[in-house]
Structure formats: structure tokens, C-alpha cells
Design an enzyme around this catalytic site. Sequence first.
Site, mmCIF file in Angstrom:
data_model
loop_
_atom_site.group_PDB
_atom_site.id
_atom_site.type_symbol
_atom_site.label_atom_id
_atom_site.label_comp_id
_atom_site.label_asym_id
_atom_site.label_seq_id
_atom_site.Cartn_x
_atom_site.Cartn_y
_atom_site.Cartn_z
ATOM 1 C CE LYS A 1 17.092 49.565 7.002
ATOM 2 N NZ LYS A 1 15.641 49.423 6.703
ATOM 3 C CD GLU B 1 16.757 44.492 21.648
ATOM 4 O OE1 GLU B 1 16.621 43.244 21.769
ATOM 5 O OE2 GLU B 1 15.887 45.224 21.173
ATOM 6 C CB CYS C 1 13.142 41.232 21.474
ATOM 7 S SG CYS C 1 13.354 42.863 22.203
ATOM 8 C CD GLU D 1 12.926 36.649 18.742
ATOM 9 O OE1 GLU D 1 12.710 37.505 19.610
ATOM 10 O OE2 GLU D 1 13.778 36.778 17.848
#
Length: 479
Positions: free
Chosen positions: A170, A245, A279, A380
Site C-alpha cells: 500500500k 521505520e 527522517c 519532528e
Amino acid sequence: MRTLHKHYIGGEWVEASAFKLHDVTNPATGQKSGEMVLGTEADVDRAVAAAAKAFETFQFSSREDRLEMLENILTEYKKRLDDLAEAVTLEMGAPKSLAQKAHVPAGIGHLSEAIKALKSYEFFEDRGPTHIVKEPIGVVGMITPWNWPINQISCKVAPAIATGCTMVLKPSEVAPYSAQIFTEIMHAAGVPAGIYNLVYGEGQVVGEALSGHENIDMMSVTGSVRMGAAVQANGAKTIKRVVQELGGKSANIVLDDANLEEVVSRDTVAVMRNTGQTCTALTRMLVPHSRMDEAAAIAAQAASTVVPGDPTKDETTMGPIAHGEQFKKVGEMIQTGIGEGARVVAGGAGFPDGCPEGGYYVKPTVFADVKPEMAIAREEIFGPVLSIIGYEDEDDAVRIANDSVFGLSGAVQSKDHARAQRIAARMRTGMVYINGAAGDLSAPFGGYKQSGNGREWGDHAFADFLEVKSILGHNQGIG
């Protein structure tokens, strides 16, 4: 306009069970660039059934068969480099030079590393009378993000095939075009029916159906902490393996003996790469308190060299934020930093001059005098925002670096390499870059704490796709 109206299930493009469409937006303009069909639980069931059927035979495929398959995929991938680069620029706004030189070549790298690792990987081990076997885990559900779309697809698919697993992918609904082309590559490479399947859709429908499916043996996901937690919770119902992750807030410790001009200039520009939507970006720069003003001035100058704008133009070095919700979040976080009292030395709130109206553009922004407890130092942001934080001494720097819920990446800068090594050893993070070291696609990629679990890239990625079986007494009477 691009139309993605069919899923890829069982080796062919098939009609969706329900024809509900989702608009795909070009972040450079804010306008619709295409549409994607939204999958349902029924579509997931069909794809999982196809993958399960294919696994019955693919799990017993030979190393040679899987190497040939990966080589064929790599050959077809190289034929579509321009198409993939164009798709990445359109779907998530990467400047065309970045798409051509980083996004798309990453797929070549991951496929090549999987081929290299598979040639010598040990799937068997003998310990006296016991024979230990590493076997494919089964059917893998994959959820990939929008920020490095083709990188994340290829780094999951390659080890899955190398280890004999089948899969249902997906891709992100924000960036589905490169997934469509990758699927065309898989088909052109002659990958047998059912080994690879694609279902478009939203996380709360397709992602939830995958992670909770009783015939999915493993989930491999890349995304936010919130998404990862949801997948893990849903996967727990069937006790499936969930490899994640997730996010990062990586610290870059600049020691007092580092070349400040070189390091700060280089690493400020690096944070702005991919519009900060990486990231592993080193978004917390730690410098001695005594050198804060000097570092801030250097960072401001470096940020001024970053050129935001239309990602199809040669002069652009930073494109838009990939989608509207993220654009709003980045703007809010910049305002938060201002409200917290951090000093804006570059960029800040507002729309960058010269950028196309309607696009999701933000200014490359640098905050100085950031306190470790500020939101911009802890959350973040996932945008082109650098926070410069002061520290007292080495111990204080390490403490600040490790004082985070994340632990994905980090860096140390020092003219004394042994000193940098000592600091790197103390950092609680899955990766540490010393003195601007280059990336390594053969090195394990992943993090500690809320940055996830498991590892991707190279031979270390294989472990997550394998189960270990001990056959006791297998070797009795041998020799």
C-alpha cells in the site's frame, strides 16, 4: 492528468471492488494532478489471497531463481529512470535534480545491494546434530511513505524477494505515481503472479485491513510514530511481526575543535535537502554556548544559498512541502518556535518570494538560541527547519542529544577522529555519521526508541523477513 483506477493483484491490473476516487495534488501548484482509486477490505482480501497462493511455491524457490528475478527487475528499473524521476517531482515536489540524482538511483542501490547480499547469504547452519534453517516468514504487508517514495518501496520489496516472501504493497495516497511505475516494472520483469501485489488506498482502510489480516505474517511500515503505533496495535491481534521505520529528531554534535565554517555550512544546507522531509535529517545542531553567535551567522549565510521554488526549474534547490496538511504543520511549528523565544536567523514565517502561488512552499528556516525543552527541539517538524542548541561540555552535549523519544540518526564533528568515535559510541541512536561521512546502502538502517525497530538496507534487512527453524537430530549419523 494521471489516472490510477486499478489495483495490481495476482499478476494483472484489476478493477477495484468499489470505484471511489481520491484526488492527487501537485504540491508545486496546489492543483489536482491525477486521481487514485481507493481500495477496500475486499481488495485487500483478494491481494492477500493471491500472495498466499504464490507463497506456497515461492517459499521453495532457489537462490538462483530469486537472483534472476532481482536482476530482471533491476534491468527493467533502469529503463524507467526518467519516468520515475518525473513522477517523484510531480507527486511530492522533489526538485528534478534531486529526483534524478538521489530519489530514483536509490532504487538501483537497494536492488543491487540485495543481489550482492543474496549471492553469499547463509540460510543454513549446522551445530552438531542440529540443522538450523532460515525460512521466509510468509506474506508481507508493506506501507510506504510519501517523502522518499521509490526509495522505501525498493528497500522493502528487494529483501522480500531475496528471502522468498510474497507481498501486498500500500503506497502513500499522497505519492502513488512512482508506485504505479514500479509495479509496471515488476510486471515487465516477469515476476510471477501473486508474488507482488499493489492495493491503493488510505491507511485507515487498506492499512488497517492489512495489519489486522490473519493471513499477513509480517508488516513492514515507514511513517509517523502515530501510524506505526496503530499498525503495531492492530497487528498484535494476530501476533504478527511488525517492523517499523518511524520518525527522528537527530542531533548533530559539533565539538569545540570542529571547523565551524565548513561543518555548519554543509549541514545547514543538508537539512534543507528534500525540503527537510527526511527522517534522518540532522535538525538539532549542538554547538558550544561560546560559539552560538558564530554558528548562527554561518548557518544564516548557508540557508540564504538555498533556492526554493518550482521543482521543475533548474535553478531550484528546494521544492515545496509534499502536501497541504504537512505544509500547515510546518508553518505552525515555525510560529511555535518564534513564540517560544527562539531567535530566527534565517527564513521564518510567510511565503518565500518568487515561488508559484498556490504551492506548498516554506522558507528555509534557522533558529538559534534554542533551548532543549522547546517544542522545535523535541518534535519532528519534517520541514526545512534547523534548531541550533548550545551546550556546556561533551557530557552536556551527549545528554542533550540522547534526551529525545527518538533515536534514528545522529552525527559528531571533530578534527580529532578518536574523540568523535568516543562520542558516537555514547549516542543512543541507530546510526551515527562522523565528520560528514557519506551514506552507505549496505549499512543497516533503523533506529532506537520511538524511531522504530528492525533494520532495512543490505543483508541486515533479510533478518526481518526470515523465520528461524531448528531441526534437531537432522545431522545424526552424518560423518
